[in-house]
Design a protein around this motif. Structure first.
Motif, short mmCIF file in Angstrom:
data_model
loop_
_atom_site.label_atom_id
_atom_site.label_comp_id
_atom_site.label_asym_id
_atom_site.label_seq_id
_atom_site.Cartn_x
_atom_site.Cartn_y
_atom_site.Cartn_z
N SER A 265 29.96 3.07 72.24
CA SER A 265 29.13 2.72 71.19
C SER A 265 27.99 1.72 71.60
O SER A 265 26.95 2.04 71.20
N TYR A 301 30.51 14.75 68.04
CA TYR A 301 30.74 13.74 66.96
C TYR A 301 30.85 14.67 65.39
O TYR A 301 29.77 15.57 65.43
N ASN A 303 29.80 13.28 62.73
CA ASN A 303 28.64 12.63 62.06
C ASN A 303 27.93 11.74 63.13
O ASN A 303 28.84 10.64 63.44
N GLU A 306 27.85 7.67 62.69
CA GLU A 306 28.97 6.42 63.10
C GLU A 306 28.55 5.82 64.10
O GLU A 306 29.42 5.03 64.51
#
Length: 457
Positions: A265, A301, A303, A306
């Motif tokens: 991330s 993913y 969504n 996130e």
């Protein structure tokens, strides 16, 4: 027809006459084309229990009876049915040369197919020479910050851009075994073309390496027709292509990092920041890493919110599109695409060249760091995001490439370096001509067939 079968299956290669070769065959030939066998990535625990190349050797031994049975059937059919294809030999993937003993059993020649570039093939062959002839401790070399001269490269390459698997004790024996096996081949087919790798191909004509046949670029010219996505129509192929249809020619940067390409991330946020600040249109294939320690390919993913910075999708809605799975060939073929941020797998590089799209290099694993150096420094057909970026197969890495560095590469690729764009377009035209009658790869394939005929059992 040349076909690469799935593991444990073997396909007859019949070439009664090939109009795209320099000669026609006087009889039907049958070659067995064996693909590299799919196997899981070896975990450190497995490597400790199964040192060196024991695992691959056992895998090959398990496949030999299947190949032996299939070839025996072909030979029996040929003897009982005049006019049926005559068995002429084998083509093994470069990683499957452990099957070469079968060629000796049937007293036929065997050839190897290298899916990587000729320069990288030269590194594999040079690797063995460094150890056997110069006594270099290759595992110590992996800790060096120096540069190394390789015959197939005109420029010295930083050791940190060499494949890590070639320089660590757990996997070094596999690379050395492959190099040793390749020296025994009757010839080596390489997925490249002479005009792209003139220095490398000429360097391999040194009398120490079997004859090299550049027969590429072997690339897909259209996608597989797949029309799926993690969030329905938003990520479907049709929706992606319709979005590209609305963009100006050469205005879109396409970001895609291969079947195992994903980022944690923190890195995703730096990429997003760079894209937003650059202001360039983008199409980003963003994949979700597998859980730490799990040897699985990335997934889509559910969504994107996130992992992306808050508000990013809204702020970039007019200039960008974030997707999961990407129909890479179809996208690169679209006139709207003007740049490709890539992991530098050789197939992806050849596809970018074929469609005339310049690359920004962001290698992740395997030989991709080598390929990134090759494209940027040696061939001058790409710009660097980071050439020596390396992650393990779990997708973990301590390095975070900053938004500033990413944005700098985007601007260079999309705005500033017109010479690279011109060179890639010219190489694209050459890549098409090389497969046509009189082209270098067309002729090379003809020479291969002539060699097969001359060595019929």
């Amino acid at each position: 027809m040349i076909a690469f079968p799935q593991p444990s299956s073997y396909i007859q290669l019949v070439t009664p006459s090939l109009p795209h070769t320099a000669s026609h065959l006087p009889r039907q030939l049958s070659l067995i084309v064996c693909e590299s066998l799919t196997c899981p990535v070896l975990s450190p625990k497995y490597q400790m229990l199964n040192p060196q190349n024991q695992f691959l050797n056992s895998l090959f031994e398990g496949q030999k009876p299947l190949v032996r049975e299939y070839v025996s059937r072909i030979k029996t059919q040929s003897e009982l049915s005049p006019g049926s294809p005559q068995f002429a030999g084998f083509i093994f993937d470069a990683f499957a040369t452990g099957l070469k003993d079968l060629a000796n059993e049937f007293d036929v020649p065997w050839y190897a197919f290298c899916a990587s570039d000729a320069a990288y093939l030269g590194w594999v062959m040079h690797l063995k020479a460094l150890q056997d002839e110069q006594g270099v401790d290759l595992t110590e070399l992996g800790n060096s910050d120096s540069e190394l001269e390789i015959p197939t490269l005109a420029s010295p390459i930083p050791v940190k851009c060499l494949p890590l698997s070639s320089l660590v004790k757990e996997t070094l024996p596999i690379a050395l075994e492959m190099a040793g096996g390749l020296t025994e081949a009757k010839g080596i087919l390489v997925n490249t073309f002479l005009e792209l790798e003139l220095h490398a191909v000429n360097s391999l004509s040194n009398g120490k390496t079997p004859r090299v046949y550049p027969v590429g670029p072997i690339v897909k010219h259209e996608g597989d027709g797949r029309d799926v996505g993690s969030d329905g129509s938003k990520n479907s192929r049709i929706d992606i292509m319709e979005w590209l249809d609305d963009q100006a020619p050469s205005s879109v940067l396409f970001l895609c990092f291969g079947s195992r390409g994903s980022f944690r991330s923190e890195q995703v946020k730096e990429i997003a920041c760079a894209l937003e600040r650059s202001g360039h249109r983008f199409l980003w294939s963003l994949r979700k890493p597998s859980p730490s320690g799990k040897l699985k390919s990335p997934s889509d993913y559910e969504n994107f919110q996130e992992v992306l910075p808050q508000g990013f999708l809204d702020r970039t809605a007019k200039i960008g599109k974030v997707i999961g799975w990407a129909p890479q060939v179809d996208i690169l073929a679209h006139q709207a695409v003007g740049g490709f941020a890539s992991h530098c797998g050789w197939n992806s590089i050849l596809e970018s060249i074929w469609f005339g799209v310049p690359i920004a290099t962001w290698p992740l694993y395997a030989e991709q760091q080598f390929n990134a150096f090759y494209m940027v420094i040696e061939l001058g057909l790409g710009v660097e995001i980071k050439m020596d970026y390396t992650m393990d197969f779990q997708g973990d890495d301590d390095i975070i490439v900053s938004a500033d560095d990413i944005m700098r590469a985007i601007k260079q690729l999309m705005e500033e370096d017109k010479e690279i764009r011109k060179k890639v377009k010219e190489m694209s035209r050459i890549s098409e001509k090389t497969l046509m009658p009189g082209g270098s790869s067309h002729s090379s394939l003809g020479h291969l067939i002539d060699d097969i005929i001359e060595n019929l059992p």
